[in-house]
Design a protein around this motif. Sequence first.
Motif, PDB file in Angstrom:
ATOM      1  N   GLU A 250       0.812  -1.210   0.000  1.00 16.20           N
ATOM      2  CA  GLU A 250       0.000   0.000   0.000  1.00 16.20           C
ATOM      3  C   GLU A 250       0.853   1.270   0.000  1.00 16.20           C
ATOM      4  O   GLU A 250       0.337   2.361  -0.275  1.00 16.20           O
ATOM      5  CB  GLU A 250      -0.918   0.021   1.226  1.00 16.20           C
ATOM      6  N   THR A 288      -6.483   7.983  -2.926  1.00 19.60           N
ATOM      7  CA  THR A 288      -6.340   7.872  -1.476  1.00 19.60           C
ATOM      8  C   THR A 288      -7.199   8.943  -0.819  1.00 19.60           C
ATOM      9  O   THR A 288      -7.196  10.104  -1.249  1.00 19.60           O
ATOM     10  CB  THR A 288      -4.875   8.065  -1.061  1.00 19.60           C
ATOM     11  N   ASN A 289      -7.938   8.549   0.193  1.00 20.59           N
ATOM     12  CA  ASN A 289      -8.714   9.543   0.933  1.00 20.59           C
ATOM     13  C   ASN A 289      -7.776  10.666   1.365  1.00 20.59           C
ATOM     14  O   ASN A 289      -6.728  10.414   1.967  1.00 20.59           O
ATOM     15  CB  ASN A 289      -9.358   8.885   2.155  1.00 20.59           C
ATOM     16  N   ILE A 292      -6.646  10.726   5.056  1.00 22.01           N
ATOM     17  CA  ILE A 292      -5.690   9.662   5.348  1.00 22.01           C
ATOM     18  C   ILE A 292      -4.314  10.013   4.791  1.00 22.01           C
ATOM     19  O   ILE A 292      -3.284   9.821   5.442  1.00 22.01           O
ATOM     20  CB  ILE A 292      -6.183   8.319   4.762  1.00 22.01           C
ATOM     21  N   TYR A 329     -10.476  -7.396   7.932  1.00 15.75           N
ATOM     22  CA  TYR A 329      -9.823  -6.172   8.410  1.00 15.75           C
ATOM     23  C   TYR A 329     -10.814  -5.304   9.190  1.00 15.75           C
ATOM     24  O   TYR A 329     -10.418  -4.569  10.105  1.00 15.75           O
ATOM     25  CB  TYR A 329      -9.227  -5.382   7.249  1.00 15.75           C
ATOM     26  N   LEU A 333      -9.776  -3.947  12.779  1.00 17.02           N
ATOM     27  CA  LEU A 333      -9.829  -2.524  13.129  1.00 17.02           C
ATOM     28  C   LEU A 333     -10.770  -2.264  14.295  1.00 17.02           C
ATOM     29  O   LEU A 333     -10.507  -1.396  15.138  1.00 17.02           O
ATOM     30  CB  LEU A 333     -10.244  -1.704  11.913  1.00 17.02           C
ATOM     31  N   TYR A 362      -9.130   7.852  12.448  1.00 21.18           N
ATOM     32  CA  TYR A 362      -8.434   6.966  11.509  1.00 21.18           C
ATOM     33  C   TYR A 362      -8.913   5.527  11.651  1.00 21.18           C
ATOM     34  O   TYR A 362      -9.264   4.871  10.662  1.00 21.18           O
ATOM     35  CB  TYR A 362      -6.923   7.091  11.737  1.00 21.18           C
ATOM     36  N   SER A 365     -12.840   5.333  10.683  1.00 18.00           N
ATOM     37  CA  SER A 365     -13.123   5.513   9.256  1.00 18.00           C
ATOM     38  C   SER A 365     -12.580   4.345   8.436  1.00 18.00           C
ATOM     39  O   SER A 365     -13.213   3.913   7.460  1.00 18.00           O
ATOM     40  CB  SER A 365     -12.546   6.837   8.751  1.00 18.00           C
ATOM     41  N   SER A 366     -11.439   3.816   8.834  1.00 18.38           N
ATOM     42  CA  SER A 366     -10.878   2.666   8.127  1.00 18.38           C
ATOM     43  C   SER A 366     -11.766   1.439   8.312  1.00 18.38           C
ATOM     44  O   SER A 366     -12.035   0.698   7.342  1.00 18.38           O
ATOM     45  CB  SER A 366      -9.467   2.371   8.637  1.00 18.38           C
ATOM     46  N   GLU A 367     -12.230   1.225   9.521  1.00 22.21           N
ATOM     47  CA  GLU A 367     -13.136   0.090   9.771  1.00 22.21           C
ATOM     48  C   GLU A 367     -14.382   0.180   8.903  1.00 22.21           C
ATOM     49  O   GLU A 367     -14.800  -0.803   8.274  1.00 22.21           O
ATOM     50  CB  GLU A 367     -13.531   0.052  11.248  1.00 22.21           C
ATOM     51  N   ALA A 369     -14.782   1.771   6.119  1.00 20.49           N
ATOM     52  CA  ALA A 369     -14.464   1.599   4.705  1.00 20.49           C
ATOM     53  C   ALA A 369     -14.476   0.121   4.325  1.00 20.49           C
ATOM     54  O   ALA A 369     -14.914  -0.257   3.238  1.00 20.49           O
ATOM     55  CB  ALA A 369     -13.105   2.219   4.391  1.00 20.49           C
TER      56      ALA A 369
END
Length: 419
Positions: A250, A288-289, A292, A329, A333, A362, A365-367, A369
């Motif tokens: 990534e 990419t957001n 982030i 994931y 998260l 972070y 929002s990642s969770e 997503a």
Amino acid sequence: MERLLRSALARVVRRGSLTVVFASGKKVIFGDGSGEPLAMRFTSPAWEKQVALDPELKFGEAYMEGGLVVDRGDIAQILALLMSQVGLQVPSPPAKLLMKLRFLFRRLAQFNPRDRSQKNVAHHYDLDGRLYSLFLDADRQYSCAYFERPGQTLDDAQLAKKRHIAAKLLFNRPDLATLDIGCGWGGMALYLAENAGARVTGVTLSQEQLGVAKCRAEERHLADRAEFRLQDYRDVPGPFDRIVSVGMFEHVGVGHYDEYFTKIASLLKDDGVALIHSIGRSEGPGITNPWIAKYIFPGGYIPALSEVLPAIERAGLYVADVEILRLHYAETLKAWRERFLAHREEVERIYDERFVRMFEFYLASSEMAFRHQGMEIFQVQLAKREGVVPMTRAYIAEAEAGLKAAEKRNRPGLRLAGE
């Protein structure tokens, strides 16, 4: 500007119940009234304007800086409500224009030569080591866990991840020369050295992670089998029997994919096997957001398989297997977020309240997503010729059983105090 923001929220929030109090004092309820009622408020017209014009960046900043306050529920629930809405796919005209511009310039944002790569890695991975010990598992696995069954603990799921990856790498004889690209704090490399009998070279660009990995190898008497270096993967000499990379791809950047896979092809022996474990997007190429990219992972990009596979083909590598991990994931998260919030006072003492809100946003929002916006994990197994990997996947379960037995043999026994 309040009117523009109200219009955007009305377009997005079709389901649920979200009460928003604007800086003017006006209270508006969005949604169809279903689900748990949530509430948030803006503290100034300036923040309303910024969020209305650039929600992808400014919503997170507003939460970080106190311009957006959650009065009922928490930020994870707010994000779940917003990110699960179908209407979110229709951004306002200003936001749509910004998205187009960001896509146009995405290769520039992801340009990662050696010096810039090291700075980007240091931005996140060289944070105070105490932070990561508060929310990661005991082995400091900072990538997606592999939940084999409901209710499995984070530590067991991270162990299962290492075992699953090791099984796919086919450690069918001892002392296989193995490269771990982006080795983190050394957990995967040490697992392979200890349980698969590999001789591992781990490379990282993080000074903090390098120091921890070296200490762990010494403590576990594995320094003769696991060597760790501060080195860019592009500068590693080969060859290797096995190559693994977990959670590093990534950070490569879409403009460097040919360079990355060409290097792997040059490092991998003719009968070698490589395994790339990366976050991916299921809806095709994107950006990419911006929040982030600015605050968490500068230079990073989550790829679509349609961007990755052509670069693999051009490098002359065979794709032997692809596995998609769905929702693993999200659960990882969630566990990190719950652990982080349980220690938020300690994190605030290390940093400050703003950092706590940033990191909470972070993780949340990642969770969401992964739960609602098509993010996933792909594991791509690579070889240089046919016949290296068995024809069916039966070998994976067989290898996992053997690795479980090795884990039991190598697990230190419990001793009473004073023994």
